[in-house]
Design an enzyme around this catalytic site. Structure first.
Site, PDB file in Angstrom:
ATOM      1  CG  ASP A  55      -0.248  -0.138   2.525  1.00 41.43           C
ATOM      2  OD1 ASP A  55       1.007  -0.149   2.530  1.00 41.43           O
ATOM      3  OD2 ASP A  55      -0.935  -0.249   3.559  1.00 41.43           O
ATOM      4  CG  ASP A  57       2.447   1.374   4.859  1.00 38.50           C
ATOM      5  OD1 ASP A  57       3.077   0.485   4.231  1.00 38.50           O
ATOM      6  OD2 ASP A  57       1.687   1.118   5.810  1.00 38.50           O
ATOM      7  CG  ASP A  61       1.127  -4.523   3.239  1.00 43.68           C
ATOM      8  OD1 ASP A  61       1.132  -5.358   2.311  1.00 43.68           O
ATOM      9  OD2 ASP A  61       1.299  -3.301   3.066  1.00 43.68           O
ATOM     10  CG  ASN A 133       9.545 -16.234  28.276  1.00 42.46           C
ATOM     11  OD1 ASN A 133       9.625 -16.971  29.254  1.00 42.46           O
ATOM     12  ND2 ASN A 133      10.171 -15.068  28.219  1.00 42.46           N
ATOM     13  CG  ASP A 359      10.205 -15.787  20.815  1.00 39.20           C
ATOM     14  OD1 ASP A 359      11.152 -15.804  20.007  1.00 39.20           O
ATOM     15  OD2 ASP A 359      10.161 -15.030  21.801  1.00 39.20           O
ATOM     16  CD  GLU A 401      14.287 -18.557  19.724  1.00 37.36           C
ATOM     17  OE1 GLU A 401      15.262 -17.857  19.453  1.00 37.36           O
ATOM     18  OE2 GLU A 401      13.332 -18.136  20.409  1.00 37.36           O
TER      19      GLU A 401
HETATM   20 MG    MG Z   1       2.230  -1.520   3.892  1.00 34.04          MG
END
Ligand code: MG
Length: 662
Positions: A55, A57, A61, A133, A359, A401
């Protein structure tokens, strides 16, 4: 079909341009596959914020990823692991604000759903990154918990006024010991309250009391019976609520309150005469839920729900990441954060998410080599898999992980079907740095034997580097031959390999632990023009020597000798050669750890359960070698660098590789 034709041409060009032509009677097979038929279990680690922007920016996304699925399909990946998709305080997303939402920077839930559906249409699964965590300091649960003991989420985190004493007293079963460096200042408690409460005023005896309890019972409208003169003053100044008479001089009501200051009891809704105002005695104005508070007309202090006080909270990753408190592992599955997180995981599986990358799992319980984390992860996996199995015939994919050596990783297979194998890259970079290949197969086989002793079907999630490590290109001195061979070895070894965004393009960068910055190993993909790369969310820390048109996907697609073409060739080989796709490694009888006269070669077999077998040979040394084999060298699957076959002799140039069907 256009894509398929292109890849076939790539492979053909590869064999003719990069290799010495094999003996004339050998025709290298050109394997083919269609979308959705990628057997090699290759996953692409993707950073949502810096992969592709849709988009303008300059922040990556969901729609950007959707627009680049053709690239991932051509790369042969059958799954993508997305960086955390939730709203977060940081750009990287590992300090989650709300697990039940997606970050608006990345798009809407509808955009996410479109990505999932479009990926599935290409045979690509979608894995979310889940952080069990810790949360972020801006997390909605943490904000609630900071209200103090008035909050039902107070014990979802580890708060203490005196960590040393509390840990010593065993108040926090998750912690193995007191760690002063991991406790951070916070103000806990507020004088007001938001939530549903039951109020009971008892004037039936000399001691007038107010008892406030938390309740799930239905809230009531204010009593309209004008004969009752008992009011709660709560919330906005002057807001009086008439109570219900439930006994002689006993009054009750259940209300949804949102008061920034507390509550008072009055016998009039208009008069400010002191006789109608009942409050708390001076110095005793903080109520305890469920305990009658004796009212006073003399002092009539505001009755408060709490008193803010300085405390500390546990956050092993820093003051912006409060750790979650699951309590003793035996009861973890019934803890508030466990159940709440599981509900959010259910939501995403309902949207079509196929698996999770977890994670920092060795940090959940502080004893990273103790039995608690594997036991906790089994609870978590079983809980999520139960949801998944309601709509799927197979089991849920989940990878942890566990950033330790393989011996320490192995117990974690008690809880999870897959764990990252950090030792793979530790070993491989030594192999490529020293040019010593003869021990590689033995080492990897040893790792897998260790895992299998815990879980027979353990999946080793192999990788070069990830978003927390210095890039492979920097480690290997930006040597293109070594980078190509690293890819070839990753994609011809047992396990389920991960390719980290940008690795296939040769991106370099040192991470924060290596004198660089973490952002420098998370550089955006340059698709064609650097001016459109998703550079906007990396705190301004961009390596502009990388963000150039010259290293773009477009350029490397057009270059038959690019690193990207090596990835195309070897991912395709892995997806189409059954022995490479799912095979188990075994040692070669001649070229192995005992043959130090040929220490520069790494040789092994890959054998699938069907019996399909391949011979894998890598010359990691600095000079050409000629090796005599009793094996079948007539059917090469894929090669890298300089290779020729003369009868039973295979000649490989430096940093060259070859795979032969058996
Ligand atoms: Mg974007």
């Amino acid at each position: 079909m256009k894509r398929l034709t292109f890849l076939c041409a790539v492979l053909a060009a590869f064999f003719t341009a990069s290799c010495t032509k094999p003996t004339p009677d050998v025709v290298p097979p050109v394997p083919s596959y269609e979308s959705g038929e990628k057997a090699g279990h290759i996953t692409y680690q993707l950073l949502i914020y810096s992969f592709a922007d849709s988009d303008g920016d300059r922040i990556g996304d969901f729609n950007g990823i959707t627009s680049r699925l053709d690239y991932l399909d051509a790369l042969g990946v059958s799954a993508i692991w997305l960086s955390p998709a939730h709203p977060a305080d940081s750009y990287h997303g590992y300090d989650v604000q709300d697990y039940a939402a997606v970050s608006p920077k990345y798009g809407t839930e509808a955009d996410f759903k479109r990505l999932i559906d479009a990926a599935h249409a290409k045979g690509i699964k979608v894995y979310m990154d889940y952080v069990l965590n810790h949360t972020g300091k801006g997390n909605v649960w943490f904000a609630d918990a900071k209200r103090g003991e008035a909050s039902d989420k107070f014990d979802w985190f580890l708060f203490s006024a005196n960590p040393s004493a509390d840990v010593t007293a065993g108040k926090f079963p998750m912690l193995n010991g007191y760690n002063a460096g991991e406790w951070h200042d916070v103000t806990v408690g507020e004088i007001g309250y938001t939530g549903r409460l039951h109020f009971k005023v008892d004037f039936s005896s000399a001691s007038k009391t107010l008892t406030v309890t938390k309740t799930d019972a239905a809230a009531q409208a204010a009593n309209t019976d004008a004969s009752v003169s008992m009011f709660l003053w709560v919330g906005e100044p002057g807001k009086a609520v008439r109570m219900y008479r439930t006994g002689t001089d006993v009054y009750e009501i259940t209300l949804d309150v949102d008061t920034p200051w507390g509550v008072l009891v009055r016998t009039s809704d208009t008069s400010w005469d002191g006789g109608t105002k009942w409050g708390a005695p001076n110095g005793k104005n903080v109520l305890a839920f469920g305990t009658p508070l004796t009212l006073s007309t003399d002092d009539a202090q505001d009755i408060l729900f709490g008193s803010p006080k300085p405390m500390k909270f546990q956050g092993a990753f820093g003051s912006w990441m409060p750790d979650l408190n699951y309590g003793p592992v035996a009861t973890a599955a019934s803890s508030g954060p466990f159940k709440a997180l599981a509900e959010t995981a259910d939501k995403w599986m309902g949207l079509g998410v196929d698996g999770f990358r977890l994670d920092a799992v060795k940090h959940i319980y502080s004893n990273e080599r103790g039995p608690q984390n594997p036991a906790f992860l089994k609870l978590w996996y079983d809980r999520c898999n139960a949801t998944y199995r309601k709509t799927h015939a197979d089991d849920l994919y989940m990878v942890g992980e566990v950033w330790m050596d393989y011996n320490a990783v192995a117990p974690y297979y008690q809880g999870l079907p897959a764990c990252f194998e950090f030792d793979f890259w530790e070993r491989l970079k030594w192999v490529l740095d020293t040019g010593t290949g003869c021990y590689f197969a033995k080492d990897l086989i040893g790792y897998r034997q260790k895992y299998a002793s815990v879980r027979p079907d353990a999946i080793a999630a192999t990788k070069l580097t990830n978003h927390d490590e210095t890039r492979a290109a920097s480690v290997l001195g930006r040597s293109l031959p070594k980078l190509k061979q690293a890819a070839a070895m990753l994609l011809t070894a047992e396990g389920e390999p991960y390719i980290y965004q940008g690795e296939e393009l040769g991106y370099w960068g040192k991470d924060g632990d290596d004198g660089g910055r973490d952002e420098m190993v998370r550089t955006p993909i340059v698709w064609d023009k650097a001016a459109t790369a998703a550079t906007g969310d990396l705190s301004g820390h961009i390596d502009n020597t990388l963000v150039t048109d010259e290293i773009s996907v477009e350029k490397q697609k057009a270059d038959a000798n690019s690193l990207l073409q090596t990835y195309f060739a070897f991912t395709k080989a892995r997806n189409t050669c059954p022995a490479l796709a799912t095979g188990k490694m075994s040692r070669h009888a001649v070229y192995n750890e005992s043959n130090t006269l040929q220490s520069g070669v790494a040789v092994w077999y890959m054998t699938a359960s069907s019996g399909a077998k391949a011979l894998v040979v890598h010359n990691v040394g600095k000079s050409e070698v000629t090796l005599a084999f009793d094996d079948d060298l007539s059917r090469p699957v894929v090669t890298l660098g300089e290779m020729s076959v003369r009868g039973k002799d295979l000649t490989l140039g430096a940093n060259s590789s070859a795979v032969f069907q058996q």
